[in-house]
Design a protein around this motif. Sequence first.
Motif, short mmCIF file in Angstrom:
data_model
loop_
_atom_site.label_atom_id
_atom_site.label_comp_id
_atom_site.label_asym_id
_atom_site.label_seq_id
_atom_site.Cartn_x
_atom_site.Cartn_y
_atom_site.Cartn_z
N ASP A 66 53.21 45.08 37.01
CA ASP A 66 51.91 44.58 37.46
C ASP A 66 52.03 43.08 37.65
O ASP A 66 53.10 42.48 37.50
N ALA A 67 50.90 42.42 37.93
CA ALA A 67 50.92 41.00 38.26
C ALA A 67 51.21 40.11 37.06
O ALA A 67 51.52 38.92 37.23
N SER A 68 51.14 40.61 35.84
CA SER A 68 51.36 39.77 34.66
C SER A 68 52.76 39.18 34.65
O SER A 68 52.98 38.09 34.10
N ALA A 69 53.72 39.87 35.28
CA ALA A 69 55.10 39.36 35.32
C ALA A 69 55.15 38.02 36.04
O ALA A 69 55.94 37.14 35.68
N LEU A 70 54.32 37.85 37.04
CA LEU A 70 54.30 36.58 37.78
C LEU A 70 53.81 35.46 36.87
O LEU A 70 54.43 34.39 36.79
N TRP A 71 52.73 35.69 36.17
CA TRP A 71 52.17 34.61 35.34
C TRP A 71 53.08 34.32 34.14
O TRP A 71 53.22 33.16 33.74
N THR A 72 53.73 35.34 33.62
CA THR A 72 54.68 35.10 32.52
C THR A 72 55.80 34.20 32.97
O THR A 72 56.23 33.30 32.23
#
Length: 748
Positions: A66-72
């Motif tokens: 999901d998109a959380s990988a980008l923010w991490t």
Amino acid sequence: MRAWLARPAARARLLTLTGPAGVGKSHLAHAAVTAGGDGGVEEAGGFLGLSPPPPTIWVDLADAPDASALWTRLGARDAHEAAGRIADGGLLLVLDNADRLVADIALDVAALLRSCPGLRTLLTSRVPLDIRAERILPVGPLPTGPGSPAEALFAERVRPYHRPGVDSGPGQLAVGEICRLLDGVPLAVEMAAEAVGTEGPRALLERLERGDCDPGRHRARDTPERHRSVAAALTWAAGTPAEGDAALLRALSVFDTYVDPVAVRRVTGLGHAAAVAGIDALLHKSLLLSAPGQDGEPELRLTYMARAYHRARLAADPRELRRVLDGHAAHWSAYAQDTAEALRAGRHLDQVLPAVAARLPDILRAARHLTSTGDHLAALRLTTALEVPLLRHRLAPEAAHEAEATADAWAAETAGRPAARAAGGEVAAGALVAVGRWAVDRGEYARAARVLERAETVAAELPVARARVAAVTGELLRRRGESALAVGVLDPAVRRLDAEGDRRTAALARRALALLRAAHADPEAERPLLRALDDVPDDAALRASLLTALARVRRALGRDREAHETAREAARLLMGTGDPAQVAEALETVAVTSGGADGDEQRRHAVARVLAHAEAVRRRYGVVSDGDDAAGELARDLARSPTARPLRELRRDAERVSLHDALVAALFAPPPADGPARTARRGTAPHGLTPRQHQIALLVAEGLTNRQIARRLGISEWTVTNHLRVVMQKLGCASRVHVVRAVQGGTA
């Protein structure tokens, strides 16, 4: 890419690379960014206008759930926190393989760009983000052809122990064809190269042509899972497509070449708005390739990988497959009829031929489907409508064999069924007549006679169709030197065709009658042609053929200058409308009416150029002379003149000349030199023979065989046979012995 990287940060801050699966979006992004940071910046004017380049963060989202990988990766929990960390600092953010997350990150990326004025974002995805800041750069396949990047990539990926099979000769040619077939898509080319084994590239090419959509079964161990097979590559980002998209992809998979909204409507049954919306959806997801068409409209197609994959899905449902193939055949049948109408209306062949050639695989596929389903008449209509490009311009000469076989199948199927024979006889006979006319032009007289005999059988109860068969049969008899038989066939055919209002076919029959009369020096020989020209005012190609014949008649009657102007007018009309047989005859007629080998060197050179073009056209397209040996005599005269050496050079150069350029040369051919008018052929030899016929008769009287006469005169044995038939008819002789007696008596 490097130019975009070099621009100020305030401009074009989001660039999305889109394109079909395996086209190399990630590779291109990596190459451009790497070039920007390792010294390649000087050519691009500096990386972001700065030195050293700004920090780059590369986020590969291929396996992100999901998109959380980008923010991490940005050291944040969400987009708002990421914007605070980036702030005003210059940063290049590369979001690679974002296909599956575009809907989740689109608005967050838009907010990041608004909050961080120094941020530049490079995104690779088959589907764009669809936000206002985005600039889209479509990534297309590699160029194909000899020495192309696609072939270089193939050679690089072949395993070392199989490399000798692809470096030269037939293997290298097969590699070029493989790259073309695979559209130059890098992933497909790599997979094919890795599949080359002991059998070599030609065996691989055969597999691909049979529709093997997954040749690469032995990929490198570290190849990403999504690139290990065609199915994985096509379904990785899209997942399970919506039923509408899936059905449209299956339908379009039957097309080997290009599609447009009209084709989509015919093959799917959708309305115009739904067809356009479906195409737009597939383009938006990079599931179709788009290229400018010849008429300025976009041409769309599936890649080989996508076509083979979805075609296999379609084949799993026989009912849907049959429905789609029926729609495909209906589309190309309509295309064939539209093309035939355009040609009759005078549309230039220079526009038609490339379009038909580009769509040839689909046209032939449609004809074979119609034949396989028993719709023989529809298959024959399609072939007949495209007679000019397929047969006369030799785009698909095999269509002649298929038309014969289809007509035979129809005849066998309708045997003993008079109603069915009456309903389809004209179509079947018309197709066989087209094949017969093509065979006549090629000099395949035995085949033409066989085909026309079958056509006459098919048309036995159809007077108009029989008259059309007779018109071509009369031309065949004329070319074979059987003048009396030809007249006996053509005269009633013309009367029937006139009664039925078939002016076009009647004009062709009158053309043959006029040439027959001219061979006997009949001063009324041009009358049938003048009538025919009045009957077909709007058919440019047919009028040109009639004018060429009129020029030949006028030359036979001693009116050389008038004949030359008529021949030049025929050449002008043939510009962009004539088939090779018509063009070759017009060129020869212009040459022989220009004064032959007489005159100064400049005149001889101009005439020799036109004649060399005519010879090249006949060789290239396999069309033969119709028995008039005037061009052959002229060539031999020129060969004996000081023009002989330049003539050989002209013949070599003429091999590369187009029909258009050959006709341009004819328009500049000089007219006959002023001088005393040449007398008509009548009376130039005893018994009403032409000079060539009298010459052959004298050689027969000397006891020479046809082969010896051919060698003596430098003409073909077949031409001698034709001339001798006419001699025997004119003299009323039943054998060579009677010819000898008649000639000896006349000479005495």
